[in-house]
Scaffold this motif. Structure first.
Motif, PDB file in Angstrom:
ATOM      1  N   GLU A  41       0.821  -1.210   0.000  1.00  0.00           N
ATOM      2  CA  GLU A  41       0.000   0.000   0.000  1.00  0.00           C
ATOM      3  C   GLU A  41       0.855   1.260   0.000  1.00  0.00           C
ATOM      4  O   GLU A  41       0.530   2.242  -0.687  1.00  0.00           O
ATOM      5  CB  GLU A  41      -0.927  -0.004   1.221  1.00  0.00           C
ATOM      6  CG  GLU A  41      -1.853   1.195   1.266  1.00  0.00           C
ATOM      7  CD  GLU A  41      -2.823   1.137   2.432  1.00  0.00           C
ATOM      8  OE1 GLU A  41      -3.640   2.069   2.578  1.00  0.00           O
ATOM      9  OE2 GLU A  41      -2.747   0.146   3.208  1.00  0.00           O
ATOM     10  N   ARG A  80     -10.775   6.355  -3.011  1.00  0.00           N
ATOM     11  CA  ARG A  80     -11.147   7.759  -2.824  1.00  0.00           C
ATOM     12  C   ARG A  80      -9.918   8.655  -2.863  1.00  0.00           C
ATOM     13  O   ARG A  80      -9.928   9.724  -3.493  1.00  0.00           O
ATOM     14  CB  ARG A  80     -11.866   7.901  -1.489  1.00  0.00           C
ATOM     15  CG  ARG A  80     -12.310   9.334  -1.157  1.00  0.00           C
ATOM     16  CD  ARG A  80     -12.712   9.414   0.307  1.00  0.00           C
ATOM     17  NE  ARG A  80     -11.592   9.008   1.164  1.00  0.00           N
ATOM     18  CZ  ARG A  80     -11.734   8.601   2.417  1.00  0.00           C
ATOM     19  NH1 ARG A  80     -12.933   8.516   2.958  1.00  0.00           N
ATOM     20  NH2 ARG A  80     -10.670   8.256   3.124  1.00  0.00           N
ATOM     21  N   ASP A  81      -8.820   8.200  -2.254  1.00  0.00           N
ATOM     22  CA  ASP A  81      -7.596   8.997  -2.256  1.00  0.00           C
ATOM     23  C   ASP A  81      -6.953   9.028  -3.640  1.00  0.00           C
ATOM     24  O   ASP A  81      -6.476  10.079  -4.087  1.00  0.00           O
ATOM     25  CB  ASP A  81      -6.603   8.424  -1.242  1.00  0.00           C
ATOM     26  CG  ASP A  81      -7.116   8.535   0.194  1.00  0.00           C
ATOM     27  OD1 ASP A  81      -8.015   9.366   0.441  1.00  0.00           O
ATOM     28  OD2 ASP A  81      -6.636   7.773   1.056  1.00  0.00           O
ATOM     29  N   LEU A  82      -6.923   7.892  -4.324  1.00  0.00           N
ATOM     30  CA  LEU A  82      -6.276   7.828  -5.634  1.00  0.00           C
ATOM     31  C   LEU A  82      -7.021   8.637  -6.688  1.00  0.00           C
ATOM     32  O   LEU A  82      -6.415   9.163  -7.622  1.00  0.00           O
ATOM     33  CB  LEU A  82      -6.147   6.373  -6.087  1.00  0.00           C
ATOM     34  CG  LEU A  82      -5.249   5.461  -5.254  1.00  0.00           C
ATOM     35  CD1 LEU A  82      -5.241   4.050  -5.827  1.00  0.00           C
ATOM     36  CD2 LEU A  82      -3.822   6.002  -5.187  1.00  0.00           C
ATOM     37  N   CYS A  83      -8.345   8.715  -6.555  1.00  0.00           N
ATOM     38  CA  CYS A  83      -9.158   9.383  -7.570  1.00  0.00           C
ATOM     39  C   CYS A  83      -9.585  10.784  -7.156  1.00  0.00           C
ATOM     40  O   CYS A  83     -10.404  11.405  -7.846  1.00  0.00           O
ATOM     41  CB  CYS A  83     -10.402   8.544  -7.874  1.00  0.00           C
ATOM     42  SG  CYS A  83     -10.074   6.867  -8.470  1.00  0.00           S
ATOM     43  N   PHE A  84      -9.027  11.286  -6.059  1.00  0.00           N
ATOM     44  CA  PHE A  84      -9.505  12.550  -5.507  1.00  0.00           C
ATOM     45  C   PHE A  84      -9.414  13.684  -6.521  1.00  0.00           C
ATOM     46  O   PHE A  84     -10.395  14.389  -6.774  1.00  0.00           O
ATOM     47  CB  PHE A  84      -8.707  12.908  -4.247  1.00  0.00           C
ATOM     48  CG  PHE A  84      -9.080  14.233  -3.657  1.00  0.00           C
ATOM     49  CD1 PHE A  84     -10.246  14.375  -2.926  1.00  0.00           C
ATOM     50  CD2 PHE A  84      -8.275  15.355  -3.844  1.00  0.00           C
ATOM     51  CE1 PHE A  84     -10.600  15.598  -2.391  1.00  0.00           C
ATOM     52  CE2 PHE A  84      -8.625  16.585  -3.309  1.00  0.00           C
ATOM     53  CZ  PHE A  84      -9.795  16.700  -2.579  1.00  0.00           C
ATOM     54  N   ASP A 111     -11.497   3.429   0.783  1.00  0.00           N
ATOM     55  CA  ASP A 111     -10.740   4.608   1.201  1.00  0.00           C
ATOM     56  C   ASP A 111      -9.561   4.872   0.265  1.00  0.00           C
ATOM     57  O   ASP A 111      -9.275   6.029  -0.076  1.00  0.00           O
ATOM     58  CB  ASP A 111     -10.231   4.423   2.629  1.00  0.00           C
ATOM     59  CG  ASP A 111     -11.366   4.306   3.636  1.00  0.00           C
ATOM     60  OD1 ASP A 111     -12.481   4.772   3.320  1.00  0.00           O
ATOM     61  OD2 ASP A 111     -11.134   3.730   4.722  1.00  0.00           O
ATOM     62  N   LEU A 112      -8.882   3.795  -0.169  1.00  0.00           N
ATOM     63  CA  LEU A 112      -7.747   3.958  -1.077  1.00  0.00           C
ATOM     64  C   LEU A 112      -8.206   4.520  -2.421  1.00  0.00           C
ATOM     65  O   LEU A 112      -7.560   5.424  -2.977  1.00  0.00           O
ATOM     66  CB  LEU A 112      -7.045   2.616  -1.281  1.00  0.00           C
ATOM     67  CG  LEU A 112      -5.863   2.611  -2.251  1.00  0.00           C
ATOM     68  CD1 LEU A 112      -4.743   3.507  -1.734  1.00  0.00           C
ATOM     69  CD2 LEU A 112      -5.341   1.193  -2.462  1.00  0.00           C
ATOM     70  N   LYS A 163       0.641   4.348  -2.853  1.00  0.00           N
ATOM     71  CA  LYS A 163       0.355   5.753  -2.537  1.00  0.00           C
ATOM     72  C   LYS A 163       1.483   6.666  -2.994  1.00  0.00           C
ATOM     73  O   LYS A 163       1.241   7.768  -3.511  1.00  0.00           O
ATOM     74  CB  LYS A 163       0.129   5.907  -1.033  1.00  0.00           C
ATOM     75  CG  LYS A 163      -1.171   5.272  -0.548  1.00  0.00           C
ATOM     76  CD  LYS A 163      -1.377   5.508   0.933  1.00  0.00           C
ATOM     77  CE  LYS A 163      -2.720   4.966   1.404  1.00  0.00           C
ATOM     78  NZ  LYS A 163      -2.937   5.195   2.848  1.00  0.00           N
ATOM     79  N   GLU A 207       1.484   9.622  -5.981  1.00  0.00           N
ATOM     80  CA  GLU A 207       1.930  11.006  -5.796  1.00  0.00           C
ATOM     81  C   GLU A 207       2.888  11.433  -6.896  1.00  0.00           C
ATOM     82  O   GLU A 207       2.991  12.626  -7.206  1.00  0.00           O
ATOM     83  CB  GLU A 207       2.612  11.150  -4.434  1.00  0.00           C
ATOM     84  CG  GLU A 207       1.672  11.003  -3.242  1.00  0.00           C
ATOM     85  CD  GLU A 207       2.406  11.091  -1.931  1.00  0.00           C
ATOM     86  OE1 GLU A 207       3.660  11.231  -1.955  1.00  0.00           O
ATOM     87  OE2 GLU A 207       1.750  11.019  -0.868  1.00  0.00           O
TER      88      GLU A 207
END
Length: 407
Positions: free
Chosen positions: A284, A316-320, A313-314, A288, A292
């Motif tokens: 993971e 959501r962060d990757l596609c934010f 949750d992952l 992440k 970035e």
């Protein structure tokens, strides 16, 4: 020109240690993070300062022009269900019936599909393609199907095509790779070396006519950097221009980026195939960090067999930065079924019904009594039978017929 002022030469985002001070003074957006006990150094990219070329994500409109009731029925037949769509489920495009339907696939890609006998996409591709081609971030949950020998299908029934076909359209719209502007354009992170190799193999077959591309004269290449050779052999295969698509495990790709062996600045499409397995393997942190290092406005596609809360949750962060993803589910056992299969089954049923009708007719004919011949014909037939029987008895009385020795 649309590219004026934003096109700049770059080779790698992982800047060597001896160049850090110069990079920080020049304000190019690349800064080194302190080493927090990890073996590999980390780099922070200020994407507001990092020059990058604009790219196109959406090639078709995102809407459903078909009847909603008919669309729901088709999804049910294909084992598909829309779990989440920020625009509303009634807006999600209907599953494709054919590869020609979007009207944006390159001719060389359609030719390769037709040569493989692929005219209609399997269920997973049928729903994923219109979403991806419209530029939306995508999450496809496809439980692994069982093969004929009872083993689990590690490919999940059509995942590579679900993102390789949109990737081809994505790549074909961008300028060619150069030494100052190298690939990859599409980065595929997989759970294993074997899956990375299968992705490269599928891409090589799918893109075999890509040499006819008007922008990529040498063809669209996909290279697996995990397994199948030494690191030096993989770098030689990538060449100084890189590959259009690079597949590999997160740890391998992360390590190569940290060692300034690859550049991720041109990546505009990020794919995670088997992300649930990747997290089980403890990668993971690498995912992440790689995310970035890839431009935030990228298009992201995620494929998984299960969907626990951690993956939600992952994603959501990757596609934010690129927008909330559209998430749908494909039921196991339906991945190999296509609309052509359904039509074939309907045709087979019609043939079967005709066979039943013919068999029933034959039985009716057999059940009818045979028509008796006229009296005069019956008398003649009886006389002929009696004459034949008399001749046979006479022949048996005379004994067996004798033949000469040299007969």
């Amino acid at each position: 020109s649309i590219w004026a002022g934003v096109l700049c030469p770059y080779r790698s985002m992982a800047v060597p240690r001896q160049q850090q001070q110069e990079k920080q003074k020049s304000g190019d957006g690349v800064k080194q993070k302190p080493n927090e006990g990890s073996k590999a150094e980390s780099y922070d990219i200020d994407w507001k300062k990092q020059a990058r070329r604009p790219f196109k994500r959406g090639f078709i409109g995102y809407c459903n022009t078909a009847d909603q009731a008919e669309t729901t029925k088709r999804r049910r037949e294909l084992g598909l269900s829309i779990t989440e769509d920020p625009a509303g489920e009634e807006t999600t495009p209907a599953p494709l019936e054919g590869f020609e339907e979007p009207g944006v696939l390159p001719p060389w890609l359609l030719e390769a599909l037709h040569e493989e006998g692929c005219f209609e996409p399997p269920p997973l591709q049928a729903q994923a393609l219109p979403v991806s081609l419209a530029g939306q971030n995508l999450v496809a949950v496809a439980p692994a199907a069982k093969t004929t020998d009872g083993d689990t299908d590690s490919t999940g029934g059509g995942q590579p095509g679900a993102y390789l076909i949109p990737a081809a359209v994505h790549i074909d719209d961008q300028p060619p790779l150069t030494e100052d502007d190298p690939g990859p354009i599409v980065l595929v992170l997989t759970a294993s070396q074997e899956l990375a190799a299968s992705v490269a193999e599928a891409a090589t077959s799918l893109f075999r006519h890509s040499g006819r591309s008007t922008r990529h004269r040498g063809g669209v290449r996909c290279v697996s950097v995990s397994g199948g050779g030494t690191r030096s052999e993989k770098l030689k295969e990538l060449t100084s221009r890189g590959a259009h698509i690079m597949a590999g495990t997160p740890k391998r790709v992360h390590d190569m980026a940290m060692k300034d062996q690859i550049s991720l600045l041109r990546v505009t499409m990020l794919v995670l195939d088997g992300v649930d397995k990747i997290l089980e393997l403890g990668a993971e942190a690498e995912i992440k960090q790689l995310a970035e290092w890839v431009r935030p406005e990228r298009q992201t596609t995620i494929v998984a067999a299960t969907w626990p809360k951690t993956l939600h949750d992952l994603a959501r962060d990757l596609c934010f930065a690129g927008g909330p993803p559209v998430r749908f589910r494909a039921q196991p056992g339906t991945q190999k079924r296509t609309m052509a299969t359904a039509k074939a089954e309907v045709g087979a049923k019609k043939v079967s019904d005709k066979s039943i009708d013919v068999a029933a007719t034959d039985k009716e004919v057999a059940a009818e009594p045979a028509e008796e011949p006229p009296p005069e014909l019956a008398t003649e037939a009886e006389v002929e039978v009696e004459e034949d029987q008399g001749a046979g008895e006479a022949a048996r009385a005379e004994g067996p017929e004798e033949f000469p020795e040299d007969w």
